[in-house]
Design an enzyme around this catalytic site. Structure first.
Site, PDB file in Angstrom:
ATOM      1  N   ARG A 270     -83.193 -45.985  51.077  1.00  0.00           N
ATOM      2  CA  ARG A 270     -84.249 -45.504  50.188  1.00  0.00           C
ATOM      3  C   ARG A 270     -84.140 -46.125  48.798  1.00  0.00           C
ATOM      4  O   ARG A 270     -85.148 -46.350  48.130  1.00  0.00           O
ATOM      5  CB  ARG A 270     -84.213 -43.974  50.147  1.00  0.00           C
ATOM      6  CG  ARG A 270     -84.662 -43.368  51.478  1.00  0.00           C
ATOM      7  CD  ARG A 270     -84.281 -41.895  51.626  1.00  0.00           C
ATOM      8  NE  ARG A 270     -84.421 -41.490  53.026  1.00  0.00           N
ATOM      9  CZ  ARG A 270     -85.506 -40.921  53.539  1.00  0.00           C
ATOM     10  NH1 ARG A 270     -86.548 -40.666  52.778  1.00  0.00           N
ATOM     11  NH2 ARG A 270     -85.555 -40.602  54.822  1.00  0.00           N
TER      12      ARG A 270
ATOM     13  N   ASP B  96     -85.742 -44.870  58.176  1.00  0.00           N
ATOM     14  CA  ASP B  96     -84.807 -45.234  57.110  1.00  0.00           C
ATOM     15  C   ASP B  96     -83.515 -45.852  57.617  1.00  0.00           C
ATOM     16  O   ASP B  96     -82.702 -46.323  56.822  1.00  0.00           O
ATOM     17  CB  ASP B  96     -84.509 -44.027  56.210  1.00  0.00           C
ATOM     18  CG  ASP B  96     -83.872 -42.868  56.960  1.00  0.00           C
ATOM     19  OD1 ASP B  96     -83.775 -42.923  58.205  1.00  0.00           O
ATOM     20  OD2 ASP B  96     -83.468 -41.895  56.288  1.00  0.00           O
ATOM     21  N   ASN B  97     -83.293 -45.853  58.907  1.00  0.00           N
ATOM     22  CA  ASN B  97     -82.119 -46.503  59.520  1.00  0.00           C
ATOM     23  C   ASN B  97     -82.255 -46.372  61.022  1.00  0.00           C
ATOM     24  O   ASN B  97     -83.264 -45.867  61.519  1.00  0.00           O
ATOM     25  CB  ASN B  97     -80.803 -45.875  59.042  1.00  0.00           C
ATOM     26  CG  ASN B  97     -80.792 -44.358  58.986  1.00  0.00           C
ATOM     27  OD1 ASN B  97     -80.717 -43.783  57.903  1.00  0.00           O
ATOM     28  ND2 ASN B  97     -80.917 -43.700  60.131  1.00  0.00           N
TER      29      ASN B  97
ATOM     30  N   HIS C 238     -84.275 -36.060  61.734  1.00  0.00           N
ATOM     31  CA  HIS C 238     -82.880 -35.828  61.353  1.00  0.00           C
ATOM     32  C   HIS C 238     -82.408 -34.462  61.868  1.00  0.00           C
ATOM     33  O   HIS C 238     -83.167 -33.507  61.875  1.00  0.00           O
ATOM     34  CB  HIS C 238     -82.796 -35.871  59.818  1.00  0.00           C
ATOM     35  CG  HIS C 238     -81.409 -35.932  59.262  1.00  0.00           C
ATOM     36  ND1 HIS C 238     -80.506 -34.885  59.388  1.00  0.00           N
ATOM     37  CD2 HIS C 238     -80.773 -36.896  58.544  1.00  0.00           C
ATOM     38  CE1 HIS C 238     -79.381 -35.211  58.776  1.00  0.00           C
ATOM     39  NE2 HIS C 238     -79.515 -36.418  58.249  1.00  0.00           N
TER      40      HIS C 238
ATOM     41  N   CYS D   3     -79.385 -43.512  55.220  1.00  0.00           N
ATOM     42  CA  CYS D   3     -80.619 -43.136  54.532  1.00  0.00           C
ATOM     43  C   CYS D   3     -80.683 -43.452  53.046  1.00  0.00           C
ATOM     44  O   CYS D   3     -81.572 -44.171  52.600  1.00  0.00           O
ATOM     45  CB  CYS D   3     -80.906 -41.659  54.765  1.00  0.00           C
ATOM     46  SG  CYS D   3     -79.491 -40.576  54.459  1.00  0.00           S
TER      47      CYS D   3
ATOM     48  N   LYS E 123     -76.967 -45.539  63.740  1.00  0.00           N
ATOM     49  CA  LYS E 123     -76.835 -45.249  62.307  1.00  0.00           C
ATOM     50  C   LYS E 123     -75.374 -45.290  61.844  1.00  0.00           C
ATOM     51  O   LYS E 123     -74.483 -44.781  62.509  1.00  0.00           O
ATOM     52  CB  LYS E 123     -77.424 -43.867  62.015  1.00  0.00           C
ATOM     53  CG  LYS E 123     -77.307 -43.402  60.583  1.00  0.00           C
ATOM     54  CD  LYS E 123     -77.875 -42.001  60.415  1.00  0.00           C
ATOM     55  CE  LYS E 123     -77.700 -41.471  59.009  1.00  0.00           C
ATOM     56  NZ  LYS E 123     -78.252 -40.098  58.851  1.00  0.00           N
TER      57      LYS E 123
ATOM     58  N   LYS F 225     -88.281 -35.802  51.363  1.00  0.00           N
ATOM     59  CA  LYS F 225     -86.876 -36.101  51.106  1.00  0.00           C
ATOM     60  C   LYS F 225     -86.712 -37.145  50.005  1.00  0.00           C
ATOM     61  O   LYS F 225     -87.357 -38.187  50.036  1.00  0.00           O
ATOM     62  CB  LYS F 225     -86.231 -36.605  52.404  1.00  0.00           C
ATOM     63  CG  LYS F 225     -84.781 -37.045  52.271  1.00  0.00           C
ATOM     64  CD  LYS F 225     -84.197 -37.410  53.617  1.00  0.00           C
ATOM     65  CE  LYS F 225     -82.751 -37.874  53.495  1.00  0.00           C
ATOM     66  NZ  LYS F 225     -82.119 -38.122  54.800  1.00  0.00           N
TER      67      LYS F 225
ATOM     68  N   HIS G 287     -83.043 -37.626  48.095  1.00  0.00           N
ATOM     69  CA  HIS G 287     -81.664 -38.023  48.404  1.00  0.00           C
ATOM     70  C   HIS G 287     -81.172 -39.190  47.554  1.00  0.00           C
ATOM     71  O   HIS G 287     -80.346 -39.978  47.981  1.00  0.00           O
ATOM     72  CB  HIS G 287     -81.518 -38.357  49.895  1.00  0.00           C
ATOM     73  CG  HIS G 287     -80.114 -38.123  50.405  1.00  0.00           C
ATOM     74  ND1 HIS G 287     -79.700 -38.522  51.655  1.00  0.00           N
ATOM     75  CD2 HIS G 287     -79.031 -37.529  49.834  1.00  0.00           C
ATOM     76  CE1 HIS G 287     -78.432 -38.201  51.840  1.00  0.00           C
ATOM     77  NE2 HIS G 287     -78.000 -37.587  50.736  1.00  0.00           N
TER      78      HIS G 287
ATOM     79  N   ASP H 227     -87.064 -40.108  59.304  1.00  0.00           N
ATOM     80  CA  ASP H 227     -85.633 -39.976  59.029  1.00  0.00           C
ATOM     81  C   ASP H 227     -84.842 -40.043  60.331  1.00  0.00           C
ATOM     82  O   ASP H 227     -84.920 -39.135  61.158  1.00  0.00           O
ATOM     83  CB  ASP H 227     -85.387 -38.641  58.325  1.00  0.00           C
ATOM     84  CG  ASP H 227     -84.041 -38.570  57.631  1.00  0.00           C
ATOM     85  OD1 ASP H 227     -83.202 -39.434  57.875  1.00  0.00           O
ATOM     86  OD2 ASP H 227     -83.842 -37.631  56.841  1.00  0.00           O
ATOM     87  N   ASP H 228     -84.121 -41.145  60.540  1.00  0.00           N
ATOM     88  CA  ASP H 228     -83.257 -41.337  61.718  1.00  0.00           C
ATOM     89  C   ASP H 228     -84.023 -41.627  63.004  1.00  0.00           C
ATOM     90  O   ASP H 228     -83.496 -41.396  64.097  1.00  0.00           O
ATOM     91  CB  ASP H 228     -82.338 -40.134  61.952  1.00  0.00           C
ATOM     92  CG  ASP H 228     -81.294 -39.960  60.867  1.00  0.00           C
ATOM     93  OD1 ASP H 228     -81.187 -40.838  59.990  1.00  0.00           O
ATOM     94  OD2 ASP H 228     -80.584 -38.940  60.889  1.00  0.00           O
TER      95      ASP H 228
END
Length: 570
Positions: free
Chosen positions: A87, A347-348, A243, A83, A401, A145, A147, A45-46
Site C-alpha cells: 500500500r 495487495d499481495n 483477509h 499488505c 503471502k 483499510k 494500515h 486484501d489477500d
C-alpha cells in the site's frame, strides 16, 4: 486556372494528412479537452491470483469478470509480499523501504527500530498521488483499510484524502467493531474506526464489504451535489476482504457447500485447466509443495474442516464481488461510469500464514470463538484457510503471502475504461509502483520529483503504463527492467526474465537461488550452480538495490508471523 486547382488540391491533401497525423497523435493519450476522468481504485486484501473467474477460479465473480472481459487484464502484475509495504508503494510509486514500510510495523527487528525507512508508517519523505490529485482539483475520498499509520496525523486524512472512513489499524471483525488479535486471553478489544477525522462507534451487525461500499457511494453522491459538478473525483475502495478472519453472510457460504470436498489437488488442477483454456498461461502441470499434508493424508474430520474453510473463503470473495457490483451499478445509474477509470488489484498473494502465532492468538482464539464446522464463517468464528488452500489460490505459482516467490507477489489486476480496448491481456511485467505514475498520467498531473511543499521527497520509481493501455498494439515495457523486493529478511531481484531469491529454510534453501522465469515461471529449477556468471551478476544487482533503498537486514529477527505455521496442528 490549372495552377489554382493544383494549389487547392495540394492544400486539401496536406490538410487530410495533417488531420490523419493529429488524430493518431491524440489516439495515444486521453483527450485533455474533455472533463478529466474520475478514477476508482479498488484493492482487495489477500486475494489470490487465480481466485476470480476471469483468472481461472471457480468462485462466482460476475461483476469483476465483466470488468475484466470488457477491460484489460494484467497477468504479470507484481506487489510487495504483504499488505502495508504494497500500500505504501501503491500510493507513492516508490519502494517501501524509502516510504517508511521497510518492514511491517508489527515485525520490526531490533536493529530496524528508529531507522529511516522503517518508521512503520508512511513517512514524510514521500508524497501520495492522492495529495497531488487533490492539489490539481480532484475530490479525493476513501473507505476501508489504511494500515499505514493509525493516528490522525499519520492517517489518510493527512495524506491527501478529503472524505475518509477508515479502519485505522488495518482490519477488524467483518461483522463487529472488534479487533482480530488478542492482547489478553479473555479480552476482546474495540477496533478503531474514524470518519471525517473523528472516532466513531458503528451500529452492529454490519458487513465490512457492504459498509465500505455504502460509505464510498455516499461520498460520491455528496460530491455530485456540490456546486462544481464537473470536478472529477478519485475514490479508493480499500476492502479488507478476504483477509482473515474468514467471515461472510450465510447466503454466500451456502452456495459452495460440497464444492471443495475433492480437495486441494483437484481444485488446483481444475484451475490450471481453466487458465490454459482462457489463454492466460501455457503450463501443463503445476507442482504442489510437500511442506504440508496432501489431501489424501488427512483424516475425514480434517478434510471436512478444510473444505468448509474454503467454502467460507469462496463466499467471502463472492460477497466482495457482489458489493463491488453495487458500486459499478451506482456509477452507471449516476451517469458516471463512462467517464470513470476503474483499477482493481489485490495487495499481495494469497494468505497461507497462521494467525495463531500473533500475540496471544493461540489461546485467545479458542477462548473467545466458536470454530466448529457448523459455525465457521459467522461473526463469532475466527478462522483462516491455511497454506494448502493458499497454494490453490496461487495456482499455478509457487508460494503465497509473505514470500518473494511469484505466488506471494502476483496479483490479479484489471483496468477498465471506455477508451481502452476491451477484452485484452497485458502479459508484460508491471509493478504496483506503476499505479501512481499511471494515475497521475491519466489526470495530466506532474509529480514534483524531489521536492514537495518545502520538503525533500523521493521521486517515483514506477513508470506509467498509460501508453500501453491505450495502444492496441500493447508495446512492451523495457525487457531490462530491474525490480527488487525484501521483507522478513527474504529477498529477490528480477532483471528481465531472470530472478534470484533468498528464502530461509524450510521454505527455501537458505541461499541465493537463480531462476529463468521465461522458461521456468513456476520457479522449479535452480540454475545457481550451472550459471554462476548470471548468479554473480544478479547478486550485484541485489547489492545495488539494497544500498539504493536503505535495506536493513536483521539476521537475528525472530520472525513469528510467516515464519511459523501450525495450521495443521490446531
Amino acid at each position: 486556372m490549372i495552377s489554382i486547382i493544383y494549389i487547392l488540391r495540394y492544400i486539401l491533401t496536406i490538410s487530410i494528412v495533417f488531420i490523419f497525423l493529429f488524430k493518431n497523435i491524440c489516439a495515444t493519450e486521453i483527450d485533455r479537452n474533455q472533463t478529466k476522468p474520475n478514477i476508482l481504485l479498488i484493492v482487495a486484501d489477500d486475494l489470490g491470483w487465480s481466485d476470480l473467474g476471469s483468472f481461472g477460479g471457480e468462485i462466482t465473480t460476475p461483476n469483476l469478470d465483466t470488468l475484466a472481459y470488457s477491460g484489460i487484464r494484467l497477468t504479470n502484475f507484481h506487489t510487495a509480499p504483504t499488505c502495508s509495504p504494497t500500500r505504501s508503494m501503491l500510493l507513492t510509486g516508490t519502494d517501501s523501504h524509502l516510504a517508511g514500510l521497510g518492514n511491517m510495523e508489527e515485525e520490526l527487528g531490533p536493529n530496524q527500530i528508529g531507522e529511516k525507512g522503517y518508521e512503520g508508517y508512511l513517512n514524510n519523505d514521500v508524497v501520495t498521488f492522492a495529495t497531488l490529485l487533490k492539489d490539481s482539483g480532484y475530490r479525493t475520498m476513501m473507505a476501508g483499510k489504511w494500515h499505514l499509520g493509525a493516528s490522525l496525523e499519520k492517517g489518510p486524512e493527512s495524506r491527501g484524502f478529503q472524505d475518509v472512513f477508515v479502519i485505522a489499524n488495518g482490519i477488524s471483525n467483518h461483522f463487529k467493531q472488534e479487533r482480530i488479535v488478542g492482547f489478553e486471553t479473555n479480552v476482546i478489544t474495540k477496533a478503531p474506526y474514524r470518519e471525517h477525522g473523528k472516532s466513531i462507534d458503528l451500529k452492529e451487525p454490519f458487513y465490512s464489504s457492504e459498509l465500505y461500499t455504502d460509505k464510498l457511494i455516499s461520498y460520491i453522491k455528496n460530491h455530485q451535489l456540490r456546486e462544481d459538478i464537473n470536478q472529477p473525483f478519485f475514490a479508493y475502495a480499500a476492502y479488507s476482504a478476504p483477509h482473515w478472519p474468514l467471515q461472510a453472510p450465510d447466503k454466500f457460504i451456502e452456495k459452495y457447500k460440497g464444492k471443495y470436498d475433492s480437495g486441494y489437488g483437484e481444485i488446483r488442477r481444475l484451475r490450471l485447466e481453466k487458465l490454459n483454456k482462457l489463454g492466460l498461461i501455457n503450463i501443463p502441470k503445476a507442482p504442489i509443495s510437500e511442506l504440508w499434508p496432501q489431501w489424501n493424508e488427512l483424516d475425514l474430520k480434517t478434510q471436512n474442516k478444510e473444505a468448509k474453510r474454503m467454502e467460507v473463503y469462496a463466499g467471502m470473495v463472492e460477497a466482495l464481488d457482489y458489493h463491488i457490483g453495487r458500486m459499478i451499478t451506482y456509477l452507471k445509474d449516476a451517469n458516471l461510469f463512462d467517464n470513470t477509470i476503474i483499477i482493481f488489484m489485490s495487495d499481495n498473494g494469497a494468505e497461507g500464514n497462521d494467525p495463531s502465532v500473533i500475540l496471544e492468538n493461540a489461546s485467545w482464539i479458542p477462548a473467545n470463538f466458536d470454530n466448529s464446522i457448523k459455525n465457521m464463517g459467522r461473526s463469532n468464528s475466527h478462522i483462516s484457510y491455511g497454506p494448502k488452500w493458499a497454494e490453490v489460490s496461487s495456482t499455478p505459482f509457487k508460494g503465497f503471502k509473505g514470500f518473494p516467490s511469484e505466488g506471494g507477489l502476483l496479483s490479479p489486476a484489471i483496468i477498465s475504461y471506455k477508451e481502452f480496448k476491451g477484452d485484452s491481456v497485458i502479459r508484460q511485467f508491471a509493478s504496483v509502483m506503476d499505479i501512481a505514475p499511471t494515475i497521475l498520467d491519466i489526470a495530466n498531473v506532474e509529480h514534483p520529483q524531489n521536492k514537495y511543499s518545502g520538503r525533500n521527497i523521493h521521486p517515483i520509481k514506477g513508470q506509467s503504463i498509460l501508453p500501453m493501455l491505450i495502444n492496441d498494439n500493447k508495446p512492451e515495457l523495457s525487457n531490462n527492467r530491474i525490480t527488487g523486493w525484501e521483507l522478513f529478511n527474504r529477498r529477490a531481484v528480477r532483471a528481465g526474465s531472470w530472478k534470484i531469491t533468498w528464502i530461509e529454510k524450510p521454505y527455501g534453501k537458505g541461499r541465493w537461488v537463480l531462476y529463468d522465469l521465461e522458461n521456468d515461471p513456476l520457479e522449479e529449477y535452480d540454475l545457481a550452480t550451472t550459471n554462476p556468471a548470471k548468479l554473480k551478476e544478479m547478486i550485484a544487482l541485489w547489492d545495488e538495490y539494497e544500498k539504493e533503498n536503505g535495506v536493513i537486514i536483521d539476521q537475528d529477527l525472530n520472525l513469528g508471523y510467516s515464519g511459523k505455521n501450525f495450521h495443521f496442528k490446531h
